[in-house]
Design a protein around this motif. Structure first.
Motif, PDB file in Angstrom:
ATOM      1  N   VAL A   1       0.835  -1.204   0.000  1.00 40.35           N
ATOM      2  CA  VAL A   1       0.000   0.000   0.000  1.00 40.35           C
ATOM      3  C   VAL A   1       0.867   1.250   0.000  1.00 40.35           C
ATOM      4  O   VAL A   1       0.592   2.229  -0.698  1.00 40.35           O
ATOM      5  CB  VAL A   1      -0.946  -0.005   1.221  1.00 40.35           C
ATOM      6  N   GLY A   2       1.956   1.211   0.776  1.00 40.52           N
ATOM      7  CA  GLY A   2       2.875   2.347   0.815  1.00 40.52           C
ATOM      8  C   GLY A   2       3.557   2.589  -0.520  1.00 40.52           C
ATOM      9  O   GLY A   2       3.759   3.740  -0.918  1.00 40.52           O
TER      10      GLY A   2
ATOM     11  N   GLY B   1      -0.399  18.288  -1.793  1.00 39.71           N
ATOM     12  CA  GLY B   1      -0.742  18.159  -0.379  1.00 39.71           C
ATOM     13  C   GLY B   1      -1.530  16.888  -0.098  1.00 39.71           C
ATOM     14  O   GLY B   1      -1.277  16.193   0.899  1.00 39.71           O
ATOM     15  N   LEU B   2      -2.481  16.559  -0.966  1.00 43.33           N
ATOM     16  CA  LEU B   2      -3.276  15.348  -0.773  1.00 43.33           C
ATOM     17  C   LEU B   2      -2.423  14.094  -0.941  1.00 43.33           C
ATOM     18  O   LEU B   2      -2.560  13.131  -0.173  1.00 43.33           O
ATOM     19  CB  LEU B   2      -4.438  15.326  -1.761  1.00 43.33           C
ATOM     20  N   ALA B   3      -1.537  14.104  -1.948  1.00 42.37           N
ATOM     21  CA  ALA B   3      -0.672  12.950  -2.177  1.00 42.37           C
ATOM     22  C   ALA B   3       0.268  12.728  -0.996  1.00 42.37           C
ATOM     23  O   ALA B   3       0.517  11.584  -0.583  1.00 42.37           O
ATOM     24  CB  ALA B   3       0.123  13.130  -3.470  1.00 42.37           C
ATOM     25  N   VAL B   4       0.791  13.813  -0.443  1.00 40.08           N
ATOM     26  CA  VAL B   4       1.662  13.710   0.737  1.00 40.08           C
ATOM     27  C   VAL B   4       0.867  13.171   1.926  1.00 40.08           C
ATOM     28  O   VAL B   4       1.358  12.336   2.696  1.00 40.08           O
ATOM     29  CB  VAL B   4       2.293  15.077   1.067  1.00 40.08           C
TER      30      VAL B   4
ATOM     31  N   PHE C   1       0.432   9.466   1.494  1.00 38.31           N
ATOM     32  CA  PHE C   1       1.700   8.762   1.673  1.00 38.31           C
ATOM     33  C   PHE C   1       2.109   8.707   3.147  1.00 38.31           C
ATOM     34  O   PHE C   1       2.499   7.655   3.657  1.00 38.31           O
ATOM     35  CB  PHE C   1       2.791   9.441   0.849  1.00 38.31           C
ATOM     36  N   LEU C   2       2.011   9.825   3.847  1.00 43.24           N
ATOM     37  CA  LEU C   2       2.398   9.862   5.260  1.00 43.24           C
ATOM     38  C   LEU C   2       1.382   9.134   6.139  1.00 43.24           C
ATOM     39  O   LEU C   2       1.717   8.679   7.236  1.00 43.24           O
ATOM     40  CB  LEU C   2       2.561  11.303   5.736  1.00 43.24           C
TER      41      LEU C   2
ATOM     42  N   ALA D   1       0.464   2.441  10.248  1.00 48.54           N
ATOM     43  CA  ALA D   1       1.251   1.277  10.642  1.00 48.54           C
ATOM     44  C   ALA D   1       1.740   1.407  12.084  1.00 48.54           C
ATOM     45  O   ALA D   1       1.763   0.427  12.834  1.00 48.54           O
ATOM     46  CB  ALA D   1       2.431   1.098   9.689  1.00 48.54           C
ATOM     47  N   VAL D   2       2.140   2.610  12.458  1.00 51.51           N
ATOM     48  CA  VAL D   2       2.602   2.832  13.833  1.00 51.51           C
ATOM     49  C   VAL D   2       1.468   2.588  14.824  1.00 51.51           C
ATOM     50  O   VAL D   2       1.655   1.947  15.873  1.00 51.51           O
ATOM     51  CB  VAL D   2       3.167   4.261  13.991  1.00 51.51           C
ATOM     52  N   ILE D   3       0.270   3.083  14.491  1.00 55.02           N
ATOM     53  CA  ILE D   3      -0.879   2.834  15.370  1.00 55.02           C
ATOM     54  C   ILE D   3      -1.154   1.332  15.453  1.00 55.02           C
ATOM     55  O   ILE D   3      -1.470   0.799  16.525  1.00 55.02           O
ATOM     56  CB  ILE D   3      -2.117   3.589  14.871  1.00 55.02           C
ATOM     57  N   GLY D   4      -0.987   0.641  14.319  1.00 60.78           N
ATOM     58  CA  GLY D   4      -1.139  -0.809  14.330  1.00 60.78           C
ATOM     59  C   GLY D   4      -0.121  -1.468  15.249  1.00 60.78           C
ATOM     60  O   GLY D   4      -0.437  -2.437  15.963  1.00 60.78           O
ATOM     61  N   GLY D   5       1.112  -0.949  15.234  1.00 62.03           N
ATOM     62  CA  GLY D   5       2.127  -1.479  16.137  1.00 62.03           C
ATOM     63  C   GLY D   5       1.772  -1.251  17.589  1.00 62.03           C
ATOM     64  O   GLY D   5       2.000  -2.121  18.445  1.00 62.03           O
TER      65      GLY D   5
END
Length: 313
Positions: free
Chosen positions: A78-79, A101-104, A107-108, A114-118
């Motif tokens: 996905v990333g 801005g939307l693409a960034v 992406f971010l 993923a961090v929240i998933g961790g």
């Protein structure tokens, strides 16, 4: 003087990449649900490693480890799609307003999600964090949808196609739709599918919070039906079509929700309900987006010959 080599990116390719980003983020919501519904939430018991000694699953961890690790790998896919979309936006000419801005943001949003998933793993699948993990995915999907729609629009000013009160009604419907998603995570956190046998629940009464969720759904459905008739009354055919689609998606999602509730939450239906949540969000955004349209900036007509200032010698 040598010119730098450029690789032009067409608008059509840019839209395909943005659409792929929407699909990929919806897919990771569904696979994330599969992790929880198969009790594989702690298949990899730590993060960012899968175990204290390895970044990948081992044979001893069994199928639960494979499922959880597979979902982590999908995050990279996905990333990569989000990165490709961002690079395509940078290469696209002429540069469109708002796209970068939307693409960034998309992406971010992937590593943030993923961090929240961790954190969900590190907190032993705390139900509130699990809910935040889901809502973070919804935010990324919303940004990806906005990017996809914005690519199609010209760079001119946004013009309302329905009266102000109906735009307010559409905005209110969007707020209620988001509230339904939030309360839905509370219902999930009170129910049986914790992602692991030892994971805690949020302590809310499942029957009572399910009733609150159902009430919010009925409110959302009522507002959506009102939008259909209101848009038709003012002759706004595009917004009316979008509202009809929203009502249809809500009815389908509602049927799944009621059936799963009265059949003791079978995993397959819960997974379908998670997919339906993504579709409700996308259909809601479609209605909101349809209330305005961007039109090309008019090119000023050249001045008549007699009004032109003659050039000085």
């Amino acid at each position: 003087m040598k010119r730098s080599v450029r690789f032009p990116v067409s608008t059509a390719l840019l839209r395909r990449l943005a659409y792929a980003s929407i699909v990929a983020n919806v897919a990771i919501v569904v696979t994330g649900g599969a992790v929880r519904l198969t009790a594989s939430g702690l298949g990899c018991p730590t993060w960012p490693r899968c175990t204290d000694e390895s970044y990948h699953t081992t044979a001893e961890m069994g199928v639960h480890g494979v499922i959880e690790f597979g979902n982590r790998l999908l995050t990279f896919a996905v990333g990569l799609i989000a990165l490709a979309t961002l690079l395509a936006v940078l290469a696209h000419r002429p540069r469109r307003k708002g796209l970068l801005g939307l693409a960034v943001a998309v992406f971010l949003g992937i590593p943030a999600q993923a961090v929240i998933g961790g954190i969900t793993v590190l907190t032993n699948l705390n139900p509130w964090v699990v809910g935040l993990h889901f809502l973070a995915s919804m935010a990324v999907i919303a940004a990806a949808y906005a990017l996809w729609r914005r690519i199609k629009d010209p760079d001119g000013p946004a013009v309302a196609v329905v009266p102000g009160p109906l735009r307010t009604l559409a905005a209110l419907t969007t707020v209620v739709s988001v509230a339904v998603l939030v309360v839905g995570t509370w219902v999930t956190g009170s129910g049986p599918h914790a992602g692991d046998g030892g994971a805690a629940r949020n302590g809310l009464d499942p029957e009572q919070i399910s009733q609150v969720h159902a009430d919010a759904v009925f409110l959302l459905l009522g507002l959506s039906v009102a939008l259909v008739f209101a848009f038709r009354a003012v002759g706004a055919t595009g917004p009316a079509r979008a509202a009809v689609v929203l009502v249809a998606v809500e009815l389908g999602q509602g049927v799944i929700g009621f059936v799963q509730y009265f059949t003791d939450l079978p995993a397959l239906l819960v997974g379908a309900h998670m997919l339906g949540s993504c579709l409700v969000l996308l259909a809601t955004l479609s209605v909101l987006w349809s209330t305005r349209e961007r039109r090309p900036t008019p090119v000023p007509a050249p001045a008549p010959a007699e009004e032109r200032v003659p050039a000085t010698a």
